[in-house]
Design a protein around this motif. Structure first.
Motif, PDB file in Angstrom:
ATOM      1  N   LEU A 137      10.235   2.060  11.278  1.00  0.00           N
ATOM      2  CA  LEU A 137       9.816   1.489   9.994  1.00  0.00           C
ATOM      3  C   LEU A 137      10.013  -0.021   9.972  1.00  0.00           C
ATOM      4  CD1 LEU A 137      11.130   3.927   7.213  1.00  0.00           C
ATOM      5  CD2 LEU A 137       8.783   3.565   7.951  1.00  0.00           C
ATOM      6  N   MET A 138      11.155  -0.477  10.492  1.00  0.00           N
ATOM      7  CA  MET A 138      11.481  -1.894  10.424  1.00  0.00           C
ATOM      8  C   MET A 138      10.572  -2.736  11.314  1.00  0.00           C
ATOM      9  SD  MET A 138      13.825  -2.330   8.253  1.00  0.00           S
ATOM     10  CE  MET A 138      15.119  -1.515   7.351  1.00  0.00           C
ATOM     11  N   LYS A 139      10.085  -2.141  12.401  1.00  0.00           N
ATOM     12  CA  LYS A 139       9.326  -2.919  13.379  1.00  0.00           C
ATOM     13  C   LYS A 139       7.828  -2.640  13.370  1.00  0.00           C
ATOM     14  CE  LYS A 139      13.148  -3.530  16.626  1.00  0.00           C
ATOM     15  NZ  LYS A 139      13.734  -3.193  17.931  1.00  0.00           N
ATOM     16  N   LYS A 140       7.377  -1.761  12.482  1.00  0.00           N
ATOM     17  CA  LYS A 140       5.961  -1.401  12.508  1.00  0.00           C
ATOM     18  C   LYS A 140       5.067  -2.521  12.005  1.00  0.00           C
ATOM     19  CE  LYS A 140       5.788   0.945   7.995  1.00  0.00           C
ATOM     20  NZ  LYS A 140       4.635   0.237   7.399  1.00  0.00           N
ATOM     21  N   ASN A 141       5.627  -3.486  11.282  1.00  0.00           N
ATOM     22  CA  ASN A 141       4.847  -4.645  10.854  1.00  0.00           C
ATOM     23  C   ASN A 141       5.778  -5.852  10.709  1.00  0.00           C
ATOM     24  OD1 ASN A 141       6.191  -4.337   8.350  1.00  0.00           O
ATOM     25  ND2 ASN A 141       4.542  -3.023   7.578  1.00  0.00           N
ATOM     26  N   THR A 142       5.235  -6.940  10.247  1.00  0.00           N
ATOM     27  CA  THR A 142       6.012  -8.184  10.131  1.00  0.00           C
ATOM     28  C   THR A 142       6.470  -8.431   8.698  1.00  0.00           C
ATOM     29  OG1 THR A 142       3.958  -9.442   9.866  1.00  0.00           O
ATOM     30  CG2 THR A 142       4.859  -9.244  12.101  1.00  0.00           C
ATOM     31  N   ASP A 143       6.602  -7.365   7.918  1.00  0.00           N
ATOM     32  CA  ASP A 143       7.089  -7.509   6.542  1.00  0.00           C
ATOM     33  C   ASP A 143       8.489  -8.101   6.516  1.00  0.00           C
ATOM     34  OD1 ASP A 143       4.769  -6.498   5.600  1.00  0.00           O
ATOM     35  OD2 ASP A 143       5.620  -4.718   4.657  1.00  0.00           O
ATOM     36  N   SER A 144       8.822  -8.705   5.375  1.00  0.00           N
ATOM     37  CA  SER A 144      10.165  -9.239   5.186  1.00  0.00           C
ATOM     38  C   SER A 144      11.211  -8.132   5.315  1.00  0.00           C
ATOM     39  CB  SER A 144      10.273  -9.888   3.806  1.00  0.00           C
ATOM     40  OG  SER A 144      11.617 -10.098   3.432  1.00  0.00           O
ATOM     41  N   LEU A 145      12.303  -8.427   6.008  1.00  0.00           N
ATOM     42  CA  LEU A 145      13.391  -7.465   6.144  1.00  0.00           C
ATOM     43  C   LEU A 145      13.926  -7.048   4.782  1.00  0.00           C
ATOM     44  CD1 LEU A 145      15.659  -5.945   7.694  1.00  0.00           C
ATOM     45  CD2 LEU A 145      16.903  -8.116   7.774  1.00  0.00           C
ATOM     46  N   TYR A 146      14.029  -7.986   3.858  1.00  0.00           N
ATOM     47  CA  TYR A 146      14.595  -7.698   2.538  1.00  0.00           C
ATOM     48  C   TYR A 146      13.656  -6.832   1.707  1.00  0.00           C
ATOM     49  CZ  TYR A 146      17.225 -11.653   4.284  1.00  0.00           C
ATOM     50  OH  TYR A 146      17.955 -12.498   5.085  1.00  0.00           O
ATOM     51  N   TRP A 147      12.335  -6.998   1.889  1.00  0.00           N
ATOM     52  CA  TRP A 147      11.380  -6.131   1.212  1.00  0.00           C
ATOM     53  C   TRP A 147      11.478  -4.712   1.767  1.00  0.00           C
ATOM     54  CZ3 TRP A 147       8.725  -4.551  -2.593  1.00  0.00           C
ATOM     55  CH2 TRP A 147       7.606  -3.734  -2.441  1.00  0.00           C
ATOM     56  N   GLN A 148      11.615  -4.581   3.064  1.00  0.00           N
ATOM     57  CA  GLN A 148      11.782  -3.256   3.659  1.00  0.00           C
ATOM     58  C   GLN A 148      13.084  -2.606   3.187  1.00  0.00           C
ATOM     59  OE1 GLN A 148      11.385  -4.551   7.782  1.00  0.00           O
ATOM     60  NE2 GLN A 148       9.355  -3.627   7.929  1.00  0.00           N
ATOM     61  N   ASN A 149      14.163  -3.404   3.133  1.00  0.00           N
ATOM     62  CA  ASN A 149      15.441  -2.883   2.640  1.00  0.00           C
ATOM     63  C   ASN A 149      15.337  -2.436   1.190  1.00  0.00           C
ATOM     64  OD1 ASN A 149      16.837  -3.180   5.021  1.00  0.00           O
ATOM     65  ND2 ASN A 149      17.809  -5.106   4.462  1.00  0.00           N
ATOM     66  N   LEU A 150      14.604  -3.212   0.389  1.00  0.00           N
ATOM     67  CA  LEU A 150      14.437  -2.875  -1.026  1.00  0.00           C
ATOM     68  C   LEU A 150      13.818  -1.494  -1.181  1.00  0.00           C
ATOM     69  CD1 LEU A 150      14.671  -4.123  -3.936  1.00  0.00           C
ATOM     70  CD2 LEU A 150      12.269  -4.755  -3.693  1.00  0.00           C
ATOM     71  N   CYS A 192       5.237   5.154   1.173  1.00  0.00           N
ATOM     72  CA  CYS A 192       5.628   6.567   1.178  1.00  0.00           C
ATOM     73  C   CYS A 192       6.376   6.972   2.449  1.00  0.00           C
ATOM     74  CB  CYS A 192       4.411   7.464   0.983  1.00  0.00           C
ATOM     75  SG  CYS A 192       3.261   7.464   2.373  1.00  0.00           S
ATOM     76  N   LEU A 193       6.431   6.090   3.444  1.00  0.00           N
ATOM     77  CA  LEU A 193       7.173   6.404   4.668  1.00  0.00           C
ATOM     78  C   LEU A 193       8.676   6.168   4.505  1.00  0.00           C
ATOM     79  CD1 LEU A 193       4.824   4.729   7.330  1.00  0.00           C
ATOM     80  CD2 LEU A 193       4.931   7.147   6.711  1.00  0.00           C
ATOM     81  N   PHE A 194       9.072   5.380   3.516  1.00  0.00           N
ATOM     82  CA  PHE A 194      10.465   4.973   3.403  1.00  0.00           C
ATOM     83  C   PHE A 194      11.413   6.050   2.852  1.00  0.00           C
ATOM     84  CE2 PHE A 194       8.506   0.954   4.200  1.00  0.00           C
ATOM     85  CZ  PHE A 194       9.485   0.198   4.826  1.00  0.00           C
ATOM     86  N   PRO A 195      10.948   7.064   2.120  1.00  0.00           N
ATOM     87  CA  PRO A 195      11.888   8.138   1.731  1.00  0.00           C
ATOM     88  C   PRO A 195      12.302   9.030   2.901  1.00  0.00           C
ATOM     89  CG  PRO A 195       9.947   8.122   0.307  1.00  0.00           C
ATOM     90  CD  PRO A 195       9.657   7.227   1.458  1.00  0.00           C
ATOM     91  N   ILE A 196      11.537   9.007   3.995  1.00  0.00           N
ATOM     92  CA  ILE A 196      11.770   9.957   5.086  1.00  0.00           C
ATOM     93  C   ILE A 196      13.164   9.832   5.694  1.00  0.00           C
ATOM     94  CG2 ILE A 196      10.969  10.677   7.386  1.00  0.00           C
ATOM     95  CD1 ILE A 196       8.135  10.070   6.478  1.00  0.00           C
ATOM     96  N   PRO A 197      13.696   8.597   5.973  1.00  0.00           N
ATOM     97  CA  PRO A 197      15.070   8.528   6.498  1.00  0.00           C
ATOM     98  C   PRO A 197      16.095   9.166   5.571  1.00  0.00           C
ATOM     99  CG  PRO A 197      13.968   6.432   6.812  1.00  0.00           C
ATOM    100  CD  PRO A 197      13.064   7.258   5.958  1.00  0.00           C
ATOM    101  N   SER A 198      15.925   8.978   4.255  1.00  0.00           N
ATOM    102  CA  SER A 198      16.860   9.593   3.305  1.00  0.00           C
ATOM    103  C   SER A 198      16.788  11.109   3.363  1.00  0.00           C
ATOM    104  CB  SER A 198      16.557   9.107   1.873  1.00  0.00           C
ATOM    105  OG  SER A 198      16.735   7.712   1.762  1.00  0.00           O
ATOM    106  N   ILE A 199      15.574  11.644   3.534  1.00  0.00           N
ATOM    107  CA  ILE A 199      15.417  13.098   3.637  1.00  0.00           C
ATOM    108  C   ILE A 199      16.080  13.611   4.916  1.00  0.00           C
ATOM    109  CG2 ILE A 199      13.725  14.957   3.898  1.00  0.00           C
ATOM    110  CD1 ILE A 199      11.784  13.255   2.216  1.00  0.00           C
ATOM    111  N   ILE A 200      15.893  12.881   6.015  1.00  0.00           N
ATOM    112  CA  ILE A 200      16.515  13.298   7.280  1.00  0.00           C
ATOM    113  C   ILE A 200      18.031  13.287   7.162  1.00  0.00           C
ATOM    114  CG2 ILE A 200      16.794  12.761   9.732  1.00  0.00           C
ATOM    115  CD1 ILE A 200      13.995  11.526   9.688  1.00  0.00           C
ATOM    116  N   GLN A 207       0.837  -1.199   0.000  1.00  0.00           N
ATOM    117  CA  GLN A 207       0.000   0.000   0.000  1.00  0.00           C
ATOM    118  C   GLN A 207       0.874   1.252   0.000  1.00  0.00           C
ATOM    119  OE1 GLN A 207      -0.620  -2.574   1.970  1.00  0.00           O
ATOM    120  NE2 GLN A 207      -2.744  -3.189   1.660  1.00  0.00           N
ATOM    121  N   TRP A 208       0.410   2.254  -0.719  1.00  0.00           N
ATOM    122  CA  TRP A 208       1.181   3.481  -0.860  1.00  0.00           C
ATOM    123  C   TRP A 208       1.404   4.179   0.470  1.00  0.00           C
ATOM    124  CZ3 TRP A 208       4.684   5.957  -3.174  1.00  0.00           C
ATOM    125  CH2 TRP A 208       4.830   7.343  -3.022  1.00  0.00           C
ATOM    126  N   LYS A 209       0.412   4.112   1.367  1.00  0.00           N
ATOM    127  CA  LYS A 209       0.562   4.791   2.663  1.00  0.00           C
ATOM    128  C   LYS A 209       1.690   4.185   3.487  1.00  0.00           C
ATOM    129  CE  LYS A 209      -2.938   2.025   5.107  1.00  0.00           C
ATOM    130  NZ  LYS A 209      -4.201   2.075   5.885  1.00  0.00           N
TER     131      LYS A 209
END
Length: 337
Positions: A184-197, A74-82, A69-71
């Protein structure tokens, strides 16, 4: 699952070798390559590794969970911006303070990480753990303070107020980026590699934007960035890229399965290990402050991660002896007739 302390130890080793490899990649004290391309290639390396590991995970019998889901994305660019803002604040800070003062003020991120860790992630720390975090900041600072006979000792407290304010802001931004990444990493049980991607895709995009901005600022004096991408690279430079990329992958693992405080301890111990290795590699002269800093940091490490029962001698509880069961005895009174 691999124990977190093994990953933390590996992160310490890789982080400590980072500065050493970067120094060895220089030729006569200068970079023959464009150093701005190193973070970009490191992000590409992390993206490729994460993509391969995610592909392997998808080929397994149990399909990994991936939120699309986009919501969420869209949270994943925020660390790069910080981090982008943080890098600019770093450069601004260095216009007001010297390098030694900047390094010492950088240790504030140890304390700010603990504070944001408590406020945003709602992780409760014991009094002993707070004392350990403060001790870690004191230990790393002590190891960096030079002798009071040197000029840097006088400049430590003579910087303008803007330098100190920017230094505090830099420490807060660094801590915020780390704490938010853990969220971001702990907010759900998504795959670590998908989150890294997702994380590293935006990292690559922001690094391309930075390289293009540098080109526009220089008026394309050295040509576009993609034409000089591998110019001046040698085996040591590629080791720097792989080291930087591998460090990022280990940090993401710690964010998922451990926490920010473990990462802070790993990077702090890496700084001390770098100083020790520099004694043998670059004829760095060890100081009393370095030895004191190492001792304080070791005490902090023990204080934070050891169970409280091993730190304080708790007297054995007085055990009351069980009362013996009283037997009821019947006494017949004999009366004289």
């Amino acid at each position: 699952m691999t124990q977190w302390y093994f990953i933390a130890a590996l992160l310490t080793i890789l982080t400590s070798s980072q500065g050493i490899l970067t120094t060895l990649s220089q030729t006569h004290g200068k970079y023959k390559y464009d150093y701005a391309t190193v973070p970009f290639l490191a992000e590409v390396f992390k993206l490729l590794v994460s993509s391969f590991l995610l592909w392997r995970e998808c080929k397994s019998s149990t399909r990994p969970r991936m939120t699309t889901q986009w919501k969420s994305v869209c949270l994943f660019p925020i660390p790069s911006i910080i981090y982008l803002v943080h890098n600019n604040v770093q450069f601004a800070t260095l216009t007001y303070v010297d390098t030694s003062t900047y390094q010492i003020m950088g240790n504030l991120k140890i304390v700010t990480t603990g504070i944001l860790f408590r406020l945003f992630l709602r992780k409760k720390l014991s009094t002993l753990q707070w004392m350990a975090i403060v001790l870690l900041a004191v230990g790393t600072t002590t190891s960096q303070v030079k002798g009071c006979g040197e000029v840097s000792c006088d400049s430590l407290l003579s910087a303008p107020i803007q330098g100190y304010m920017l230094g505090i802001l830099s420490a807060c931004l660094s801590a915020l980026a780390g704490v938010y990444t853990e969220f971001l990493m702990k907010k759900n049980t998504d795959s670590l590699y998908w989150q890294n991607l997702q994380l590293y895709t935006f990292g690559v995009i922001f690094n391309i934007g930075r390289l293009l901005l540098d080109d526009f600022r220089s008026g394309f004096e050295n040509g576009p960035w993609w034409q000089r991408l591998f110019i001046g690279y040698n085996a040591t430079t590629w080791m720097v890229v792989i080291n930087l990329g591998s460090t990022g992958l280990l940090v993401s693992w710690l964010m998922k399965y451990a926490d920010n405080i473990v990462k802070v301890y790993s990077t702090s111990m890496a700084m001390l290990l770098t100083m020790i290795l520099s004694v043998y590699l670059f004829n760095f002269k060890p100081t009393l402050q370095l030895f004191l800093g190492i001792i304080i940091c070791m005490m902090s490490l023990q204080l934070y991660f050891s169970p409280p029962s091993t730190l304080v001698d708790i007297p054995a509880a007085t055990v009351k002896a069980p009362q013996e069961n009283l037997k009821e005895v019947t006494v017949d009174r004999i009366t004289d007739s």
